[in-house]
Write a protein that holds these residues in place. Structure first.
Motif, PDB file in Angstrom:
ATOM      1  N   UNK A 339     -18.485  13.616 -34.275  1.00 34.98           N
ATOM      2  CA  UNK A 339     -19.148  12.851 -34.089  1.00 34.98           C
ATOM      3  C   UNK A 339     -18.806  12.202 -32.951  1.00 34.98           C
ATOM      4  N   UNK A 340     -18.865  11.433 -32.288  1.00 37.47           N
ATOM      5  CA  UNK A 340     -18.665  10.205 -30.993  1.00 37.47           C
ATOM      6  C   UNK A 340     -18.834   8.686 -31.555  1.00 37.47           C
ATOM      7  N   UNK A 341     -17.654   8.300 -31.884  1.00 35.64           N
ATOM      8  CA  UNK A 341     -18.108   7.081 -32.149  1.00 35.64           C
ATOM      9  C   UNK A 341     -17.512   5.933 -31.458  1.00 35.64           C
ATOM     10  N   UNK A 342     -17.924   4.700 -31.534  1.00 33.67           N
ATOM     11  CA  UNK A 342     -18.336   4.078 -30.631  1.00 33.67           C
ATOM     12  C   UNK A 342     -18.668   2.655 -31.350  1.00 33.67           C
ATOM     13  N   UNK A 343     -18.328   1.570 -30.550  1.00 31.57           N
ATOM     14  CA  UNK A 343     -18.178   0.114 -31.820  1.00 31.57           C
ATOM     15  C   UNK A 343     -17.888  -1.037 -30.458  1.00 31.57           C
ATOM     16  N   UNK A 344     -18.875  -1.339 -30.224  1.00 30.35           N
ATOM     17  CA  UNK A 344     -19.702  -2.345 -29.995  1.00 30.35           C
ATOM     18  C   UNK A 344     -20.210  -3.543 -30.088  1.00 30.35           C
ATOM     19  N   UNK A 345     -18.804  -4.337 -29.787  1.00 31.14           N
ATOM     20  CA  UNK A 345     -19.588  -5.816 -31.226  1.00 31.14           C
ATOM     21  C   UNK A 345     -20.695  -6.512 -29.730  1.00 31.14           C
ATOM     22  N   UNK A 346     -21.953  -6.650 -30.422  1.00 34.71           N
ATOM     23  CA  UNK A 346     -22.946  -6.963 -29.885  1.00 34.71           C
ATOM     24  C   UNK A 346     -22.651  -7.960 -29.076  1.00 34.71           C
ATOM     25  N   UNK A 347     -22.554  -9.661 -30.738  1.00 37.02           N
ATOM     26  CA  UNK A 347     -22.365 -10.954 -30.192  1.00 37.02           C
ATOM     27  C   UNK A 347     -21.117 -11.173 -29.585  1.00 37.02           C
ATOM     28  N   UNK A 348     -20.508 -10.876 -29.082  1.00 36.06           N
ATOM     29  CA  UNK A 348     -19.183 -11.079 -28.652  1.00 36.06           C
ATOM     30  C   UNK A 348     -19.701 -10.554 -26.710  1.00 36.06           C
ATOM     31  N   UNK A 349     -19.565  -9.454 -26.888  1.00 33.26           N
ATOM     32  CA  UNK A 349     -20.111  -8.895 -25.269  1.00 33.26           C
ATOM     33  C   UNK A 349     -21.459  -9.414 -24.695  1.00 33.26           C
ATOM     34  N   UNK A 350     -22.073  -9.672 -25.919  1.00 35.15           N
ATOM     35  CA  UNK A 350     -24.011 -10.524 -24.880  1.00 35.15           C
ATOM     36  C   UNK A 350     -24.166 -11.466 -25.567  1.00 35.15           C
ATOM     37  N   UNK A 351     -23.215 -12.354 -26.418  1.00 31.83           N
ATOM     38  CA  UNK A 351     -23.764 -13.197 -26.888  1.00 31.83           C
ATOM     39  C   UNK A 351     -25.404 -13.519 -27.782  1.00 31.83           C
ATOM     40  N   UNK A 352     -25.704 -14.650 -27.081  1.00 31.46           N
ATOM     41  CA  UNK A 352     -27.518 -14.301 -27.330  1.00 31.46           C
ATOM     42  C   UNK A 352     -28.118 -14.042 -26.746  1.00 31.46           C
ATOM     43  N   UNK A 353     -27.746 -14.381 -25.663  1.00 39.92           N
ATOM     44  CA  UNK A 353     -29.167 -13.929 -24.477  1.00 39.92           C
ATOM     45  C   UNK A 353     -28.649 -13.184 -23.967  1.00 39.92           C
ATOM     46  N   UNK A 354     -27.564 -12.448 -23.729  1.00 35.49           N
ATOM     47  CA  UNK A 354     -26.715 -11.827 -22.629  1.00 35.49           C
ATOM     48  C   UNK A 354     -27.595 -10.310 -22.470  1.00 35.49           C
ATOM     49  N   UNK A 355     -28.620  -9.545 -22.761  1.00 35.40           N
ATOM     50  CA  UNK A 355     -28.935  -8.180 -21.627  1.00 35.40           C
ATOM     51  C   UNK A 355     -28.315  -7.374 -21.609  1.00 35.40           C
ATOM     52  N   UNK A 356     -27.844  -8.060 -20.128  1.00 39.27           N
ATOM     53  CA  UNK A 356     -27.463  -7.217 -19.150  1.00 39.27           C
ATOM     54  C   UNK A 356     -26.001  -6.800 -19.741  1.00 39.27           C
ATOM     55  N   UNK A 357     -25.369  -7.593 -20.821  1.00 40.93           N
ATOM     56  CA  UNK A 357     -23.733  -6.950 -21.649  1.00 40.93           C
ATOM     57  C   UNK A 357     -24.199  -6.195 -21.924  1.00 40.93           C
ATOM     58  N   UNK A 358     -25.520  -5.364 -22.274  1.00 38.53           N
ATOM     59  CA  UNK A 358     -25.235  -4.121 -22.800  1.00 38.53           C
ATOM     60  C   UNK A 358     -25.010  -2.936 -21.587  1.00 38.53           C
ATOM     61  N   UNK A 359     -24.847  -3.142 -20.502  1.00 37.57           N
ATOM     62  CA  UNK A 359     -24.498  -2.391 -19.367  1.00 37.57           C
ATOM     63  C   UNK A 359     -22.842  -1.310 -19.914  1.00 37.57           C
ATOM     64  N   UNK A 360     -22.034  -2.227 -20.658  1.00 34.55           N
ATOM     65  CA  UNK A 360     -20.438  -2.426 -20.733  1.00 34.55           C
ATOM     66  C   UNK A 360     -20.498  -0.751 -21.374  1.00 34.55           C
ATOM     67  N   UNK A 361     -21.603  -0.752 -22.596  1.00 27.85           N
ATOM     68  CA  UNK A 361     -21.974   0.171 -23.520  1.00 27.85           C
ATOM     69  C   UNK A 361     -22.545   0.757 -22.484  1.00 27.85           C
ATOM     70  N   UNK A 362     -23.403   0.772 -22.531  1.00 27.65           N
ATOM     71  CA  UNK A 362     -24.120   2.478 -21.733  1.00 27.65           C
ATOM     72  C   UNK A 362     -23.276   2.758 -20.446  1.00 27.65           C
ATOM     73  N   UNK A 363     -22.491   2.063 -19.639  1.00 24.13           N
ATOM     74  CA  UNK A 363     -21.330   2.746 -19.236  1.00 24.13           C
ATOM     75  C   UNK A 363     -20.355   3.166 -20.310  1.00 24.13           C
ATOM     76  N   UNK A 364     -20.253   3.277 -21.516  1.00 25.04           N
ATOM     77  CA  UNK A 364     -19.138   4.199 -21.977  1.00 25.04           C
ATOM     78  C   UNK A 364     -19.601   5.219 -22.480  1.00 25.04           C
ATOM     79  N   UNK A 365     -21.054   5.645 -22.720  1.00 21.10           N
ATOM     80  CA  UNK A 365     -21.483   6.575 -23.465  1.00 21.10           C
ATOM     81  C   UNK A 365     -22.437   6.973 -22.609  1.00 21.10           C
TER      82      UNK A 365
END
Length: 592
Positions: A339-365
């Protein structure tokens, strides 16, 4: 038996009666189909037994239309019948109409309190209170013509003739909300009357692409294996079943093509708890248990068998209150190489308002995400693509951050599907190609879905809905989130104990019998008794303190004020230290 032809596949399919007439007599309830009057049954009000006769007799005290029989449950005084009293058509799944339950009612078939002890009468009154809570259960959906618990890919793989079986036999038992109360109907072979109910969400919208209308259906299916409320059902049980486990299917229908993309969410599959104690954020506690590795293994083995390759995306914080849980999860996942496990700290990477920060997650997977793919079927029914894996997302509640993340991945998959069937070119996406109104429809589907499944688990709408709808947080969104957060605090602390009991009762986690201990004996404390006392002490102390402070500044008033302030502070500390006993706690099963 009522059957109809499924013209899309050339097969017969089973149908449940969609309108029923209920005749209420002093000695029985008689139910029959409005369109097939020879089909029906009655329930004796003397012993709660079922009988197959349908002859209508004069003397009924009430006659009214109902839209389904959801099941029966036995309490101390007798049997109760749950019927659907109103419904609303909300769309169609693969062409079959889907309805939302708007109201339900329990009918007492043979309630008799005469042979009960005083304690049993008190218990029965509490059980009846729980039945009234069950009647208000949100997010229940069903279809008379097809099962809606199976996703498109699973339906495709079913053996020929499966739709000719009774709908309750077609259904995935994980997602049948009322499966524990269908026993009497099944035993009496009343297949045409059995309505499997799905709890979750059902949303539909239409987009225009290349002058053709495409339909997007978003259906979320809540698992019943560890059903419960936000604070009283966390983590996993020893079998590996997790709280708030939901399968979400995004179904696309375009120019005859059918495409499906699946995601799942679920609580972190460890043994952990977060007991309400009047704190805004109660302490997260990981329970040390020798079987923890096996619990995690069982959970992911089930996912691998059902969905294929699994990417576990953990959106929790790596520090603070959530950090300990994040670390414990990561440690256990190191033991699962498949099983591939990916820890992505949402609050750190996206804050409370940056939807585009999820691109970092997508690039990883991205590579694994593309390999997992989606299910795609031609207008002729030919298989073009199969989804070979699943993304499993979680935060703490698996609501707010999870919904934002799933909507982001769903949009990417939708682009890939539309490009595959040539509705979009390889350089186009739904964000740039469609009109603003169409993109808003897509986003609203995910917002509405997030709100609905949040209400079922936490009692309020989801937070961060603006990030899904607009890609950023707005001022009005912050205000709505604040109101929802306060509502969650109140409901979780002072209402959810009773709601958890209602869920445990209807799901069969607690079986009522004359030999069972009283629910009032299972808890040492009466939270509903302590709460008003604690409230009165605090309000009284604050009131007296306020009065003494406003009397003047002479020595006696100052001393009185100091004493009152000290007494009030002491009462507040006493209330806080006993927070767990003051809060609403489930009586029937506690923590499972």
């Amino acid at each position: 038996m009522e059957r109809n032809t499924d013209y899309s596949s050339g097969k017969n399919h089973f149908k449940v009666y969609n309108e029923l007439e209920l005749h209420e007599y002093k000695d029985k309830f008689r139910i029959r189909s409005l369109h097939f009057p020879d089909s029906g049954f009655y329930i004796s009000r003397s012993d709660g037994t079922f009988h197959g006769e349908v002859n209508i007799e004069p003397g009924a005290t009430k006659v009214y239309t109902i839209y389904g029989v959801a099941g029966t449950i036995r309490l101390l005084a007798g049997t109760y019948l749950l019927v659907i009293t109103s419904r609303k058509e909300v769309g169609a799944y693969l062409g079959y109409p889907v309805f939302r339950v708007m109201s339900m009612k329990f009918l007492s078939c043979n309630g008799d309190l005469r042979n009960l002890t005083n304690q049993q009468k008190k218990d029965e009154a509490y059980f009846q209170t729980l039945l009234r809570v069950v009647e208000d259960t949100p997010g229940l959906y069903y279809s008379y013509e097809t099962d809606i618990t199976l996703n498109l890919q699973r339906r495709y793989k079913m053996a020929d003739g499966w739709m000719s079986k009774p709908i309750w036999k077609q259904a995935d038992p994980r997602f049948v909300w009322n499966r524990s109360i269908l026993e009497d109907l099944i035993e009496n072979k009343l297949d045409e009357f059995i309505v499997p109910l799905l709890q979750g969400s059902f949303q539909m919208g239409q987009l225009k692409l290349n002058n053709l209308t495409s339909t997007i259906t978003l259906i979320s299916r809540r698992c019943t294996r560890r059903l419960g409320t936000r604070m009283w059902r966390r983590g996993a049980n020893l079998e590996g079943d997790v709280a708030n486990f939901i399968e979400t299917e995004q179904l696309l229908e375009y120019d005859g093509f059918k495409s499906s993309f699946l995601q799942v969410r679920g609580s972190i599959p460890l043994l952990w708890e977060q007991i309400v104690d009047l704190s805004y954020k109660p302490h997260l506690a990981v329970i040390e248990h020798k079987d923890t590795p096996m619990v995690v293994k069982r959970h992911f083995r089930d996912l691998l068998q059902r969905y294929g390759d699994t990417i576990a995306v953990d959106l929790t914080d790596k520090s603070g209150n959530e950090g300990h849980l994040n670390l414990a999860f990561a440690t256990e996942m190191e033991k699962l190489p498949d099983v591939r496990y990916v820890s992505f700290d949402f609050h750190h990477c996206c804050g409370n308002s940056n939807f585009d920060g999820l691109k970092l997650l997508y690039d990883e997977i991205a590579d694994d995400f593309k390999k997992q793919g989606y299910f795609l079927q031609t207008p002729e029914g030919e298989l073009l693509a199969e989804q070979k894996g699943i993304v499993r997302s979680n935060c703490i509640d698996c609501l707010d951050r999870t919904n934002v993340t799933q909507s982001y991945l769903a949009r990417i998959s939708l682009n890939q599907q539309l490009q595959r069937i040539c509705a979009l070119t390889s350089s186009e996406s739904i964000c740039t190609f469609t009109e603003d109104e169409d993109l808003e429809i897509f986003r609203n589907l995910w917002v509405n879905q997030g709100d609905e499944i949040s209400r079922e688990y936490s009692g309020t709408n989801a937070l961060k809905g603006d990030i899904v709808r607009y890609g950023k947080q707005t001022v009005s969104g912050l205000i709505k989130d604040g109101i929802s957060a306060l509502s969650r605090y109140y409901l979780n602390n002072f209402q959810d104990g009773v709601r958890q009991d209602a869920i445990d009762l209807i799901c069969g986690n607690y079986i009522v019998s004359g030999n069972s201990p009283s629910p009032f004996q299972l808890n040492k404390f009466e939270s509903r008794t302590l709460f008003p006392v604690a409230s009165a002490l605090l309000i009284g102390g604050l009131t007296v303190t306020s009065i003494t402070l406003n009397r003047g500044q002479n020595a006696q008033s100052v001393i009185s004020s100091v004493i009152c302030v000290g007494a009030t502070a002491g009462m507040m500390a006493l209330v806080k230290s006993n927070g767990r006993q003051i809060c609403s706690r489930p009586r029937l099963c506690g923590l499972l």
